[in-house]
Motif scaffolding. Structure first.
Motif, PDB file in Angstrom:
ATOM      1  N   ARG A   1       0.840  -1.202   0.000  1.00 27.78           N
ATOM      2  CA  ARG A   1       0.000   0.000   0.000  1.00 27.78           C
ATOM      3  C   ARG A   1       0.877   1.255   0.000  1.00 27.78           C
ATOM      4  NH1 ARG A   1      -4.189   1.705   4.861  1.00 27.78           N
ATOM      5  NH2 ARG A   1      -4.647   3.806   4.090  1.00 27.78           N
ATOM      6  N   ALA A   2       1.944   1.247   0.807  1.00 24.92           N
ATOM      7  CA  ALA A   2       2.838   2.401   0.877  1.00 24.92           C
ATOM      8  C   ALA A   2       3.508   2.667  -0.465  1.00 24.92           C
ATOM      9  CB  ALA A   2       3.900   2.170   1.956  1.00 24.92           C
ATOM     10  N   LEU A   3       3.939   1.613  -1.139  1.00 24.56           N
ATOM     11  CA  LEU A   3       4.676   1.770  -2.392  1.00 24.56           C
ATOM     12  C   LEU A   3       3.767   2.100  -3.576  1.00 24.56           C
ATOM     13  CD1 LEU A   3       7.309  -1.105  -2.043  1.00 24.56           C
ATOM     14  CD2 LEU A   3       7.599   1.331  -1.576  1.00 24.56           C
ATOM     15  N   ALA A   4       2.455   1.931  -3.391  1.00 22.17           N
ATOM     16  CA  ALA A   4       1.515   2.292  -4.462  1.00 22.17           C
ATOM     17  C   ALA A   4       1.261   3.799  -4.509  1.00 22.17           C
ATOM     18  CB  ALA A   4       0.192   1.547  -4.261  1.00 22.17           C
ATOM     19  N   ASP A   5       1.696   4.515  -3.479  1.00 25.25           N
ATOM     20  CA  ASP A   5       1.485   5.952  -3.400  1.00 25.25           C
ATOM     21  C   ASP A   5       2.324   6.671  -4.451  1.00 25.25           C
ATOM     22  OD1 ASP A   5       0.461   8.254  -1.440  1.00 25.25           O
ATOM     23  OD2 ASP A   5       2.514   8.725  -2.025  1.00 25.25           O
ATOM     24  N   GLU A   6       1.707   7.577  -5.189  1.00 29.59           N
ATOM     25  CA  GLU A   6       2.405   8.264  -6.278  1.00 29.59           C
ATOM     26  C   GLU A   6       3.545   9.151  -5.776  1.00 29.59           C
ATOM     27  OE1 GLU A   6       2.122   7.688  -9.490  1.00 29.59           O
ATOM     28  OE2 GLU A   6       0.643   6.146  -8.984  1.00 29.59           O
TER      29      GLU A   6
ATOM     30  N   LYS B   1       9.444  10.058  -5.147  1.00 32.51           N
ATOM     31  CA  LYS B   1      10.626  10.174  -4.288  1.00 32.51           C
ATOM     32  C   LYS B   1      11.655   9.099  -4.635  1.00 32.51           C
ATOM     33  CE  LYS B   1       8.262  12.303  -0.346  1.00 32.51           C
ATOM     34  NZ  LYS B   1       7.786  12.110   1.048  1.00 32.51           N
ATOM     35  N   PHE B   2      11.187   7.899  -4.943  1.00 37.20           N
ATOM     36  CA  PHE B   2      12.104   6.847  -5.387  1.00 37.20           C
ATOM     37  C   PHE B   2      12.811   7.283  -6.675  1.00 37.20           C
ATOM     38  CE2 PHE B   2      11.373   2.428  -3.487  1.00 37.20           C
ATOM     39  CZ  PHE B   2      10.963   2.928  -2.263  1.00 37.20           C
ATOM     40  N   ALA B   3      12.029   7.831  -7.606  1.00 30.39           N
ATOM     41  CA  ALA B   3      12.585   8.230  -8.898  1.00 30.39           C
ATOM     42  C   ALA B   3      13.675   9.287  -8.734  1.00 30.39           C
ATOM     43  CB  ALA B   3      11.481   8.755  -9.808  1.00 30.39           C
ATOM     44  N   GLN B   4      13.527  10.162  -7.740  1.00 29.10           N
ATOM     45  CA  GLN B   4      14.550  11.171  -7.473  1.00 29.10           C
ATOM     46  C   GLN B   4      15.881  10.537  -7.073  1.00 29.10           C
ATOM     47  OE1 GLN B   4      12.768  13.680  -4.496  1.00 29.10           O
ATOM     48  NE2 GLN B   4      11.328  14.605  -5.920  1.00 29.10           N
ATOM     49  N   GLN B   5      15.826   9.293  -6.587  1.00 28.92           N
ATOM     50  CA  GLN B   5      17.041   8.556  -6.223  1.00 28.92           C
ATOM     51  C   GLN B   5      17.512   7.631  -7.345  1.00 28.92           C
ATOM     52  OE1 GLN B   5      18.505   9.493  -3.417  1.00 28.92           O
ATOM     53  NE2 GLN B   5      16.741  10.882  -3.250  1.00 28.92           N
ATOM     54  N   GLY B   6      16.863   7.737  -8.508  1.00 29.27           N
ATOM     55  CA  GLY B   6      17.207   6.856  -9.613  1.00 29.27           C
ATOM     56  C   GLY B   6      16.679   5.446  -9.426  1.00 29.27           C
ATOM     57  N   ALA B   7      15.728   5.274  -8.500  1.00 27.89           N
ATOM     58  CA  ALA B   7      15.186   3.955  -8.187  1.00 27.89           C
ATOM     59  C   ALA B   7      13.770   3.827  -8.729  1.00 27.89           C
ATOM     60  CB  ALA B   7      15.175   3.732  -6.679  1.00 27.89           C
ATOM     61  N   GLU B   8      13.403   2.613  -9.085  1.00 23.26           N
ATOM     62  CA  GLU B   8      12.039   2.326  -9.503  1.00 23.26           C
ATOM     63  C   GLU B   8      11.382   1.422  -8.476  1.00 23.26           C
ATOM     64  OE1 GLU B   8      11.032   2.475 -13.903  1.00 23.26           O
ATOM     65  OE2 GLU B   8      12.823   1.217 -13.897  1.00 23.26           O
TER      66      GLU B   8
END
Length: 327
Positions: A278-283, A288-295
């Motif tokens: 549920r937490a990871l489904a949040d846009e 924030k992940f994308a800002q770290q180069g993470a998907e």
């Protein structure tokens, strides 16, 4: 001779045990009813630490209780992982770790102090971070295919820099050598920053770095990205092809995952799985992940266990081939 237990005595034993069983069940249903410690076995400020903090903040919101990150760095992640493995299996100590610690260290270190399979209960994958094959802007190779061709024409002539012996970017280089059938000479540095500095200066033509460490240099044009190490292109740098487009099946991404301690009651693990997804489904979390180069990547516990099992085998082979070892 053992005396049989009569029916009245058996009922008495069940009645005596019932309050304890009910208390355990309530504790599992009420989880979490106090703050949860999330151990990150790397130093503050790295990609894993930032991802762990993003997750902890969102889990605090989703589960209505504080999730607090505790950094326990040292020995390539072994110290923090040891601490987590030795914790009480009640769901109040969790581990957010990376594949380099969980899947590579068992082959790399003579003693890690933990068993990556037996000591932990998988919860979910959290995300993936690609490694990037980088070259100096003036280097002749314009693609992975060019680099392979050049290396085959001059075996052992070209050098690549890494953050040090046994680091993931060292072993990604060894994987490319093995899978592409080429010979590149390895130059270990004390960290990725000095390795990148020497590539930018033109002292060494090639390096591998995780995307968060390299993205600003890629954007500035001080290094050129030839390929990402994931099977799919990364949405943050979609113009960069995968190494697998040239070397089929090449997959050397860094993954980040959440674990509980082995023996944690299944209802608690199930609650953590549901809350994490549920937490990871949040846009906003995805951004924030994308800002770290993470998907963001999620999984079932069984899928995470299978991923770890496969990677343990892959990296054991690469470590053996490279000859890397840390006592």
């Amino acid at each position: 001779m053992t005396r049989p237990i009569d029916r009245r005595h058996a009922l008495g034993l069940i009645a005596a045990a019932a309050p304890a069983l009910a208390g355990t069940a309530r504790a599992q249903v009420d989880y979490p009813n106090r703050p949860v410690t999330v151990i990150v076995p790397q130093a503050a400020g790295g990609a894993n630490d930032i991802i762990g903090r993003i997750l902890a903040e969102k889990l605090s919101e989703v589960m209505g209780q504080r999730f607090v990150v505790e950094n326990r760095a040292g020995a390539g992640g072994n110290l923090g992982s040891q601490a987590a493995a030795r914790s009480t299996p009640d769901g109040y100590t969790l581990l957010v770790t990376i594949s380099a610690s969980q899947a590579i260290n068992p082959a790399l270190y003579a003693r890690t102090g933990f068993d990556p399979v037996k000591d932990f209960a998988p919860v979910s994958l959290l995300g993936t971070v690609p490694n990037v094959l980088l070259v100096h802007p003036g280097f002749e190779a314009r693609s992975v295919a060019d680099l392979i061709r050049m290396a085959k024409e001059k075996p052992g002539f070209y050098h690549y820099a890494s953050a040090g012996n046994g680091t993931l970017n060292h072993l990604v280089g060894e994987m490319l050598k093995s899978r592409a059938g080429i010979d590149l000479k390895h130059i270990p540095y004390r960290g990725i920053a000095p390795a990148l500095t020497d590539v930018i200066a033109g002292h060494v033509p090639i390096t591998f770095a995780n995307l968060p460490a390299a993205i600003s240099q890629i954007q500035a044009g001080t290094v050129r990205a030839l390929g990402v190490s994931t099977l799919k292109r990364n949405s943050f740098v979609p113009q960069v092809p995968t190494i697998a487009e040239t070397v089929p099946g090449f997959d050397a991404e860094l993954w980040i995952a959440l674990y509980a301690v082995a023996g944690t009651p299944q209802p608690i693990v199930d609650r953590l799985v549901a809350a994490t997804h549920r937490a990871l489904a949040d846009e906003q979390v995805k951004a924030k992940f994308a800002q770290q180069g993470a998907e963001v990547v999620t999984s079932t516990p069984a899928e995470l266990a299978a991923r770890l099992d496969a990677d343990l085998k892959v990296w054991a082979e690469i470590v053996k081939t490279s000859g890397a070892k840390i006592e």
